[in-house]
Design a protein around this motif. Structure first.
Motif, short mmCIF file in Angstrom:
data_model
loop_
_atom_site.label_atom_id
_atom_site.label_comp_id
_atom_site.label_asym_id
_atom_site.label_seq_id
_atom_site.Cartn_x
_atom_site.Cartn_y
_atom_site.Cartn_z
N HIS A 145 0.67 -1.16 -0.15
CA HIS A 145 -0.11 -0.05 0.13
C HIS A 145 0.72 1.29 0.04
N LEU A 146 1.95 1.15 0.72
CA LEU A 146 2.92 2.50 0.77
C LEU A 146 3.56 2.52 -0.73
N VAL A 147 4.01 1.52 -1.11
CA VAL A 147 4.45 1.53 -2.52
C VAL A 147 3.40 2.16 -3.61
N GLU A 148 1.95 2.03 -3.39
CA GLU A 148 1.15 2.19 -4.33
C GLU A 148 0.97 3.88 -4.25
N ILE A 149 1.07 4.26 -2.94
CA ILE A 149 1.00 5.80 -2.53
C ILE A 149 2.09 6.62 -3.04
N PHE A 150 3.24 6.06 -3.07
CA PHE A 150 4.33 6.74 -3.77
C PHE A 150 4.13 6.70 -5.11
N ARG A 151 3.98 5.68 -5.89
CA ARG A 151 3.91 5.54 -6.99
C ARG A 151 2.76 6.52 -7.74
N ALA A 152 1.52 6.78 -6.90
CA ALA A 152 0.36 7.59 -7.53
C ALA A 152 1.03 8.94 -7.15
N TYR A 153 1.71 9.30 -6.06
CA TYR A 153 2.57 10.74 -5.89
C TYR A 153 3.13 11.16 -7.25
N ARG A 154 4.06 10.30 -7.56
CA ARG A 154 4.97 10.39 -8.47
C ARG A 154 4.19 10.77 -9.87
N ARG A 155 3.23 9.99 -10.04
CA ARG A 155 2.46 10.37 -11.15
C ARG A 155 1.76 11.56 -11.12
N PHE A 156 1.56 12.14 -10.11
CA PHE A 156 0.84 13.46 -9.71
C PHE A 156 1.90 14.58 -9.83
N GLY A 157 3.04 14.04 -9.91
CA GLY A 157 3.96 15.29 -10.12
C GLY A 157 4.84 15.73 -8.91
N PHE A 158 4.77 15.08 -7.87
CA PHE A 158 5.26 15.07 -6.40
C PHE A 158 6.33 14.47 -6.45
N GLN A 159 7.52 15.09 -5.65
CA GLN A 159 8.44 14.31 -5.30
C GLN A 159 8.34 13.43 -4.01
N THR A 160 9.25 12.28 -3.89
CA THR A 160 8.86 11.49 -2.59
C THR A 160 10.12 11.31 -1.80
N ALA A 161 10.03 11.08 -0.59
CA ALA A 161 11.24 10.79 0.39
C ALA A 161 10.99 9.85 1.46
N ILE A 162 11.94 9.03 1.70
CA ILE A 162 11.91 8.15 2.84
C ILE A 162 12.55 8.58 3.99
N ASP A 163 11.82 9.05 5.22
CA ASP A 163 12.39 9.52 6.21
C ASP A 163 13.06 8.36 7.40
N ASP A 164 14.01 8.89 8.13
CA ASP A 164 14.94 7.97 8.96
C ASP A 164 15.14 6.62 8.61
N PHE A 165 15.73 6.83 7.27
CA PHE A 165 16.18 5.65 6.61
C PHE A 165 17.55 4.99 7.38
N GLY A 166 17.22 3.78 7.64
CA GLY A 166 18.17 2.92 8.33
C GLY A 166 17.86 2.68 9.92
N ALA A 167 16.60 3.09 10.33
CA ALA A 167 16.10 3.01 11.68
C ALA A 167 15.11 1.73 11.71
N GLY A 168 14.50 1.57 10.58
CA GLY A 168 13.39 0.47 10.29
C GLY A 168 13.65 -0.69 9.94
N TYR A 169 12.87 -1.70 9.85
CA TYR A 169 12.99 -2.82 9.57
C TYR A 169 13.14 -3.16 7.83
N SER A 170 12.52 -2.46 7.20
CA SER A 170 11.90 -2.62 5.91
C SER A 170 12.73 -1.75 4.73
N GLY A 171 13.71 -0.95 5.17
CA GLY A 171 14.14 -0.11 4.30
C GLY A 171 14.77 -0.53 2.93
N LEU A 172 15.40 -1.60 2.99
CA LEU A 172 16.13 -2.31 1.81
C LEU A 172 15.07 -2.87 1.07
N THR A 173 14.25 -3.74 1.61
CA THR A 173 13.11 -4.32 0.75
C THR A 173 12.18 -3.23 0.10
N LEU A 174 12.04 -2.11 0.81
CA LEU A 174 11.06 -1.27 0.26
C LEU A 174 11.81 -0.47 -1.00
#
Length: 263
Positions: A145-174
């Motif tokens: 669902h997060l990937v779906e949101i990010f992809r939609a925002y890119r289609r709409f012309g927004f830029q995207t960012a992942i915050d606190d990279f390296g703190a969570g468990y899913s960063g690389l797989t994301l």
């Protein structure tokens, strides 16, 4: 401002769930923003400003977020976006505006983005100057669902960012599923990096990977000149932290000589 993309709603639950964005006046959370610059250390200007939620009189983010619950979460997320855009426009902000969003408050990107476009149009703030960021470890929604949101925002012309990279468990797989425009390194990787060889090795690996993937890195939580200079030497020019400026309530911090690295 770019033309507004056509937004198509799926039949069925979109219109039903839109009721989640309508709450009684008593449940509306009054809020304002403090702005902290993301500094481009090559030229000493603010590349962007992150909008950080506060109470209407500067109360802490925690006191505001403590009032968010299942009943008002959708409305709160929408209100944060529109108020951040309104205040950024009133301050005549140049560069980009970085807005934090709550993935678990976005049930359908096409529906939930409407108010953002409306606010951008109303306050004459170009949508291609908006960055949407969220933390990598959001645990209450699926990664898909997060990937779906990010992809939609890119289609709409927004830029995207992942915050606190390296703190969570899913960063690389994301990152394997979606490559945002930016990642913001978690401040625990940044802290004291100029004297910590282990952190240096980890961060160099992340920088190499991001270079291969075409992702720009923002070093977040910079508090010392040594941390700043280490990242600059590694080619990271976008930085954020108290060394440059603390968040300024309803205003934009003024640049200082520390914003530029003398080469």
């Amino acid at each position: 401002m770019k033309d507004k993309p056509a937004i198509q709603l799926a039949h069925g639950d979109a219109s039903h769930k839109c009721t989640g964005c309508r709450v009684p006046d008593s449940d509306v959370i009054d809020l304002a923003f403090a702005f902290q610059p993301i500094v481009d250390t090559r030229n000493g200007v603010a590349y962007a400003h992150e909008a950080l939620v506060r109470g209407p009189n500067g109360e802490s983010a925690g006191s505001v977020l403590a009032r968010v619950d299942e009943a008002n979460r959708y409305h709160f997320d929408q209100r944060c976006r529109t108020v951040a855009i309104e205040q950024a426009a009133s301050l005549e902000m140049s560069g980009f505006l970085s807005i934090n969003f709550m993935p678990n408050a976005v049930y359908q990107p096409e529906a939930c983005i409407r108010s953002t476009f409306e606010a951008a149009e109303k306050f004459k703030f170009a949508t291609d100057r908006i960055i949407f960021e969220t933390v990598e470890g959001e645990s209450v929604i699926s990664r898909s669902h997060l990937v779906e949101i990010f992809r939609a925002y890119r289609r709409f012309g927004f830029q995207t960012a992942i915050d606190d990279f390296g703190a969570g468990y899913s960063g690389l797989t994301l990152l394997a599923e979606f490559q945002p425009d930016f990642i913001k390194l978690d401040m625990e990787l940044v802290r004291g990096i100029d004297t910590d060889s282990v952190r240096q090795s980890i961060v160099r690996g992340v920088l190499s990977m991001c270079g291969d993937l075409g992702i720009r890195v923002i070093a977040e939580g910079i508090e010392t000149r040594g941390e700043r200079d280490f990242f600059f030497a590694q080619g990271v020019t976008l930085m954020q932290g108290y060394f440059f400026a603390k968040p300024a309530f309803r205003s934009l911090p003024a640049p200082t000589e520390d914003w530029t690295v003398q080469s």
